[in-house]
Design an enzyme around this catalytic site. Structure first.
Site, short mmCIF file in Angstrom:
data_model
loop_
_atom_site.label_atom_id
_atom_site.label_comp_id
_atom_site.label_asym_id
_atom_site.label_seq_id
_atom_site.Cartn_x
_atom_site.Cartn_y
_atom_site.Cartn_z
N ASP A 57 -6.20 6.61 -4.25
CA ASP A 57 -4.95 5.72 -3.99
C ASP A 57 -4.44 5.26 -5.46
O ASP A 57 -5.22 5.49 -6.39
CB ASP A 57 -5.28 4.48 -3.39
CG ASP A 57 -6.67 3.81 -3.70
OD1 ASP A 57 -7.19 3.89 -4.54
OD2 ASP A 57 -7.04 3.15 -2.87
N ASN A 79 -11.87 -6.49 4.00
CA ASN A 79 -11.11 -6.45 5.53
C ASN A 79 -11.49 -5.10 6.19
O ASN A 79 -10.95 -4.83 7.04
CB ASN A 79 -9.76 -6.70 5.43
CG ASN A 79 -8.83 -5.52 4.48
OD1 ASN A 79 -9.53 -4.75 4.10
ND2 ASN A 79 -7.71 -5.61 4.53
N HIS A 101 -11.18 -1.99 4.88
CA HIS A 101 -10.49 -0.95 4.18
C HIS A 101 -11.00 0.19 3.78
O HIS A 101 -12.02 -0.34 2.89
CB HIS A 101 -8.97 -1.33 3.71
CG HIS A 101 -9.05 -1.72 2.13
ND1 HIS A 101 -8.50 -2.67 1.73
CD2 HIS A 101 -10.06 -1.33 1.25
CE1 HIS A 101 -8.60 -2.94 0.49
NE2 HIS A 101 -9.68 -2.22 0.17
N GLU A 158 -5.12 -0.12 5.08
CA GLU A 158 -5.46 -1.61 5.55
C GLU A 158 -5.27 -1.74 7.45
O GLU A 158 -4.69 -0.65 7.87
CB GLU A 158 -4.22 -2.24 5.36
CG GLU A 158 -3.97 -2.41 3.61
CD GLU A 158 -5.01 -3.36 3.14
OE1 GLU A 158 -6.05 -3.34 3.49
OE2 GLU A 158 -4.18 -4.08 2.33
C1 GLP Z 1 -9.84 -1.30 -3.29
C2 GLP Z 1 -9.46 0.35 -3.28
C3 GLP Z 1 -10.67 1.07 -2.73
C4 GLP Z 1 -11.95 0.31 -3.27
C5 GLP Z 1 -12.21 -1.04 -2.49
C6 GLP Z 1 -13.26 -2.07 -2.85
O1 GLP Z 1 -8.66 -2.21 -2.74
N1 GLP Z 1 -8.28 0.54 -2.87
O2 GLP Z 1 -10.45 2.26 -3.29
O3 GLP Z 1 -12.88 1.20 -2.86
O4 GLP Z 1 -10.88 -1.81 -2.28
O5 GLP Z 1 -12.89 -2.54 -4.19
P1 GLP Z 1 -14.08 -3.15 -5.12
O6 GLP Z 1 -15.03 -2.06 -5.30
O7 GLP Z 1 -13.27 -3.64 -6.29
O8 GLP Z 1 -14.66 -4.26 -4.09
#
Ligand code: GLP
Length: 266
Positions: A91, A160, A162, A167
Site C-alpha cells: 500500500d 482494527n 486491517h 479497512e
Molecule cells: C498499517 C499498514 C499495514 C501494516 C499495519 C500494521 O496501517 N497499512 O501494511 O502492516 O498497518 O502497522 P504496524 O506494524 O505499524 O503496527
C-alpha cells in the site's frame, strides 16, 4: 525462546501454523531465517514470482535484521540477489511522493533499498502521486496478476484488523483500489507524522484481499498487546467483513508469528 508451536490440525485448519514467541528478537530471527531462505532460493530461479512486502513498525526490526543477514552473504550471491529482486508492497498513501519522508515508498528505500543497493525500480510500491489513483490501483493490480501473484506475502495487522489498508467493512473479493482511511488507522500511523493525526493522508491505495490471497504463502506478524483483540478475533471467530484479516481463513498457507503480548494481551 519459542513458547509454543501449534499446527493446523490442532487449530481446526486455520492458521496453517502459529508460533508464539516470548521475545520479539527471537520472533524477528525466525521470520528473517524464513525470508533469507526464500531469497536464497529465488536467486537461482529463472522465473521467480515477486515477493510481497509490508511497511509499519512491526516490519522495521525485521528489515533491519534481514539487511544485516544479507550483507553477510558472499558478493556473488548478493549481486545475484540484487539482480533477482522483485517486490511489491501492499500500500501507499495518496498524495505522498516517493521522496516524501513519510511515504511507504521512502520507508522501503530507507530500510531495504539503500542498505542493500537495490534498484528502486524493483521495489514496487503504488504511486501515491499518480494523476488518477484509481487508474494506478488498477495498473498495480494488473502488474501483480500478470506475474501470477506473489510467492510470499508478508503482512502486519492493524489494531482494527486491517491488512494492507483494507479497512473494515471489507469483502473477500475486494481488489486493489483507493480507500478512505479510518480515524483509528490514521491515529495508529501518526507516529510517522510527528504524532500529528491531521497530517496523515485521508486516502491510500491498497492491494485488496483478493490479491493478498493470491500469494502462495502468507506470513502474518503480530506483536504487542495493542493487536491482541484483532488477533484473538482472527483466531477464534469466523470470517466477517468487520475484520478484514479474517478473510485469511480462506487461504491454506497462512503462518502466524506472534509474541506473547499479542496472544495474551498484556
Ligand atoms: C498499517 C499498514 C499495514 C501494516 C499495519 C500494521 O496501517 N497499512 O501494511 O502492516 O498497518 O502497522 P504496524 O506494524 O505499524 O503496527
Amino acid at each position: 525462546m519459542r513458547v509454543n508451536e501449534i499446527n493446523s490440525n490442532e487449530l481446526n485448519k486455520f492458521p496453517y501454523s502459529l508460533s508464539i514467541w516470548e521475545d520479539q528478537n527471537d520472533l524477528v530471527d525466525s521470520i528473517v531465517n524464513i525470508l533469507e531462505g526464500i531469497l536464497r532460493i529465488r536467486i537461482s530461479e529463472s522465473a521467480a514470482k515477486p515477493i510481497g512486502l509490508a511497511t509499519g513498525r512491526t516490519m522495521e526490526p525485521i528489515y533491519l535484521s534481514l539487511v544485516e543477514r544479507l550483507k553477510s552473504w558472499e558478493d556473488l550471491e548478493l549481486n545475484a540477489l540484487r539482480k533477482s529482486w522483485h517486490s511489491f508492497n501492499l500500500d501507499e498513501y495518496v498524495g505522498l511522493s516517493r521522496n516524501d519522508a513519510n511515504s511507504f515508498n521512502n520507508q522501503m528505500l530507507h530500510f531495504l533499498g539503500k542498505p542493500l543497493s537495490l534498484d528502486p525500480k524493483v521495489i514496487r510500491v503504488p504511486n501515491g502521486m499518480a494523476e488518477d489513483p484509481w487508474v494506478e490501483a488498477c495498473e498495480y493490480s494488473n502488474a501483480i496478476n500478470k506475474l501470477g501473484g506473489c510467492s510470499i506475502q508478508l503482512l502486519g495487522l492493524g489494531i482494527n484488523g486491517h491488512i494492507g489498508f483494507n479497512e473494515p467493512p471489507c469483502y473477500a473479493d475486494s481488489i486493489c483500489r483507493v480507500v478512505k482511511l479510518s480515524k483509528s488507522t490514521r491515529e495508529q500511523n501518526a507516529f510517522l507524522f510527528r504524532g500529528n493525526n491531521r497530517d496523515v493522508p485521508q486516502e491510500a491505495i491498497t492491494l485488496g484481499i483478493s490479491e493478498i490471497l493470491k500469494a502462495e504463502k502468507i506470513y502474518l506478524i503480530v506483536t504487542g498487546s495493542s493487536k491482541h483483540k484483532a488477533l484473538n478475533e482472527l483466531l477464534y471467530l469466523p470470517s466477517s467483513k468487520y475484520l478484514p484479516a479474517s478473510w485469511l481463513r480462506l487461504h491454506k498457507q497462512v503462518n502466524i508469528l506472534a509474541d506473547r503480548k499479542a496472544i495474551e494481551g498484556n
